[in-house]
Write a protein that holds these residues in place. Sequence first.
Motif, PDB file in Angstrom:
ATOM      1  N   UNK A 108      62.875  39.342 -62.064  1.00 25.94           N
ATOM      2  CA  UNK A 108      62.712  39.242 -63.407  1.00 25.94           C
ATOM      3  C   UNK A 108      61.848  37.684 -63.123  1.00 25.94           C
ATOM      4  N   UNK A 109      60.890  37.283 -61.940  1.00 27.65           N
ATOM      5  CA  UNK A 109      60.394  36.380 -61.807  1.00 27.65           C
ATOM      6  C   UNK A 109      60.973  34.743 -61.573  1.00 27.65           C
ATOM      7  N   UNK A 110      62.656  34.823 -61.681  1.00 31.18           N
ATOM      8  CA  UNK A 110      63.522  33.789 -61.748  1.00 31.18           C
ATOM      9  C   UNK A 110      63.157  33.475 -60.488  1.00 31.18           C
ATOM     10  N   UNK A 111      62.340  33.896 -59.129  1.00 35.11           N
ATOM     11  CA  UNK A 111      62.037  32.821 -58.105  1.00 35.11           C
ATOM     12  C   UNK A 111      61.264  32.337 -58.045  1.00 35.11           C
ATOM     13  N   UNK A 112      59.858  32.188 -59.401  1.00 33.22           N
ATOM     14  CA  UNK A 112      59.138  30.791 -59.324  1.00 33.22           C
ATOM     15  C   UNK A 112      59.799  30.106 -59.926  1.00 33.22           C
ATOM     16  N   UNK A 113      58.621  29.061 -60.269  1.00 30.06           N
ATOM     17  CA  UNK A 113      59.130  27.848 -60.304  1.00 30.06           C
ATOM     18  C   UNK A 113      59.134  28.079 -62.163  1.00 30.06           C
ATOM     19  N   UNK A 114      59.734  27.311 -62.607  1.00 31.64           N
ATOM     20  CA  UNK A 114      59.455  27.166 -64.320  1.00 31.64           C
ATOM     21  C   UNK A 114      58.531  26.660 -65.019  1.00 31.64           C
ATOM     22  N   UNK A 115      57.457  26.612 -65.792  1.00 34.18           N
ATOM     23  CA  UNK A 115      55.812  25.571 -66.108  1.00 34.18           C
ATOM     24  C   UNK A 115      56.457  24.875 -67.138  1.00 34.18           C
ATOM     25  N   UNK A 116      57.235  26.112 -67.949  1.00 36.80           N
ATOM     26  CA  UNK A 116      57.742  25.602 -69.653  1.00 36.80           C
ATOM     27  C   UNK A 116      58.206  26.592 -69.772  1.00 36.80           C
ATOM     28  N   UNK A 117      59.323  26.274 -71.178  1.00 35.81           N
ATOM     29  CA  UNK A 117      60.502  26.366 -71.207  1.00 35.81           C
ATOM     30  C   UNK A 117      60.559  26.287 -73.095  1.00 35.81           C
ATOM     31  N   UNK A 118      59.582  26.701 -73.383  1.00 36.98           N
ATOM     32  CA  UNK A 118      59.387  25.992 -75.183  1.00 36.98           C
ATOM     33  C   UNK A 118      57.806  27.074 -76.244  1.00 36.98           C
ATOM     34  N   UNK A 119      58.794  27.603 -77.490  1.00 38.93           N
ATOM     35  CA  UNK A 119      57.312  28.589 -78.052  1.00 38.93           C
ATOM     36  C   UNK A 119      56.401  27.395 -78.030  1.00 38.93           C
ATOM     37  N   UNK A 120      56.464  25.780 -78.957  1.00 43.27           N
ATOM     38  CA  UNK A 120      55.831  25.300 -79.005  1.00 43.27           C
ATOM     39  C   UNK A 120      54.192  25.200 -77.663  1.00 43.27           C
ATOM     40  N   UNK A 121      54.958  25.288 -76.606  1.00 45.26           N
ATOM     41  CA  UNK A 121      54.081  24.607 -75.552  1.00 45.26           C
ATOM     42  C   UNK A 121      53.436  25.822 -74.752  1.00 45.26           C
ATOM     43  N   UNK A 122      53.569  27.197 -75.133  1.00 46.50           N
ATOM     44  CA  UNK A 122      52.789  28.060 -75.322  1.00 46.50           C
ATOM     45  C   UNK A 122      51.160  28.372 -76.212  1.00 46.50           C
ATOM     46  N   UNK A 123      51.231  27.502 -76.751  1.00 47.86           N
ATOM     47  CA  UNK A 123      50.249  26.949 -77.568  1.00 47.86           C
ATOM     48  C   UNK A 123      49.163  26.537 -76.020  1.00 47.86           C
ATOM     49  N   UNK A 124      49.815  25.866 -75.130  1.00 41.17           N
ATOM     50  CA  UNK A 124      48.099  25.208 -74.691  1.00 41.17           C
ATOM     51  C   UNK A 124      48.199  25.802 -73.396  1.00 41.17           C
TER      52      UNK A 124
ATOM     53  N   UNK B  65      64.009  32.535 -77.042  1.00 33.21           N
ATOM     54  CA  UNK B  65      64.362  32.081 -75.875  1.00 33.21           C
ATOM     55  C   UNK B  65      63.024  32.548 -74.387  1.00 33.21           C
ATOM     56  N   UNK B  66      62.093  31.582 -74.227  1.00 37.09           N
ATOM     57  CA  UNK B  66      61.137  31.802 -73.410  1.00 37.09           C
ATOM     58  C   UNK B  66      60.611  31.438 -72.646  1.00 37.09           C
ATOM     59  N   UNK B  67      60.677  31.629 -72.027  1.00 33.65           N
ATOM     60  CA  UNK B  67      60.523  31.376 -70.262  1.00 33.65           C
ATOM     61  C   UNK B  67      58.363  31.671 -69.634  1.00 33.65           C
ATOM     62  N   UNK B  68      57.801  30.891 -69.243  1.00 30.03           N
ATOM     63  CA  UNK B  68      56.676  30.707 -68.572  1.00 30.03           C
ATOM     64  C   UNK B  68      56.866  30.253 -67.357  1.00 30.03           C
ATOM     65  N   UNK B  69      57.447  30.973 -65.862  1.00 33.21           N
ATOM     66  CA  UNK B  69      57.132  31.264 -64.273  1.00 33.21           C
ATOM     67  C   UNK B  69      56.094  31.306 -63.933  1.00 33.21           C
ATOM     68  N   UNK B  70      54.776  30.867 -62.881  1.00 29.73           N
ATOM     69  CA  UNK B  70      53.760  31.379 -62.978  1.00 29.73           C
ATOM     70  C   UNK B  70      54.026  29.765 -60.949  1.00 29.73           C
TER      71      UNK B  70
END
Length: 233
Positions: free
Chosen positions: A117-133, A226-231
């Motif tokens: 599920x990508x949970x081994x990756x570091x979390x870059x953001x966990x906010x919908x508003x931050x996805x704008x950037x 909730x959304x999380x982006x990991x990369x």
Amino acid sequence: MVAGQAGNPLKGVALHDTALTSVQLALDRLVCTVEVEGSGGQMPKGERVVITCQGLHSFFASFNFAEMLDNAWPGNVQDGHYYASGLFRAYVTGGMLEAGATNLTLGDSTPLDDSDSGESMPVLLSDYKALYDVDFDFGFLQHVGILPALGMVTAHVLMRVGDLSSDLVPAVLSFYGVKSCNLRLDVAAMRDSVRFGNIASLRVNVKGGIVWIYCREGFVEVVAEQVMLRKFG
């Protein structure tokens, strides 16, 4: 597991009143898997069947997670059909899916790794508003995982770290508390989008908790709490 019959792998397989547990879509491999589990109807409770569509060229799905979860017992799968044209269609309480492929097989295990599920990756953001950037243009959508019982959807992508000539890095968009998801993808056409990527853009409705991944030939829409982006990178 009940085996299908020659010419129609689903003939004689009791999908009615099973529970849809997982849909895995590997665009880079042109494969999708649909996993159902017996809940005590015609298929014994706990028995698992994995329907694998290979040579995938089109995919459509629309799921209302709350309705599917409410009907997980005695089973949210109403019926499934395989047509001579290579089309597999499944009807569930709360939605449906349709996959066009060159081959369909049955088994009790998946050829895809659906555990990451990508949970081994570091979390870059966990906010919908931050996805704008975050810029997903010219990236590649590789894998979509749909887990109704867990209220979860994951989208594995390759993202550009700069302009069109920049390196690609793996990333995962993970959605939790999913309310609904809709996908319509021309998989064959997306595979031809090698130079410029198969992702055209990503749009966000912060108030509604909605993300749209617009592809060169299709889209993915997820409504979640909730959304999380990991990369990496």
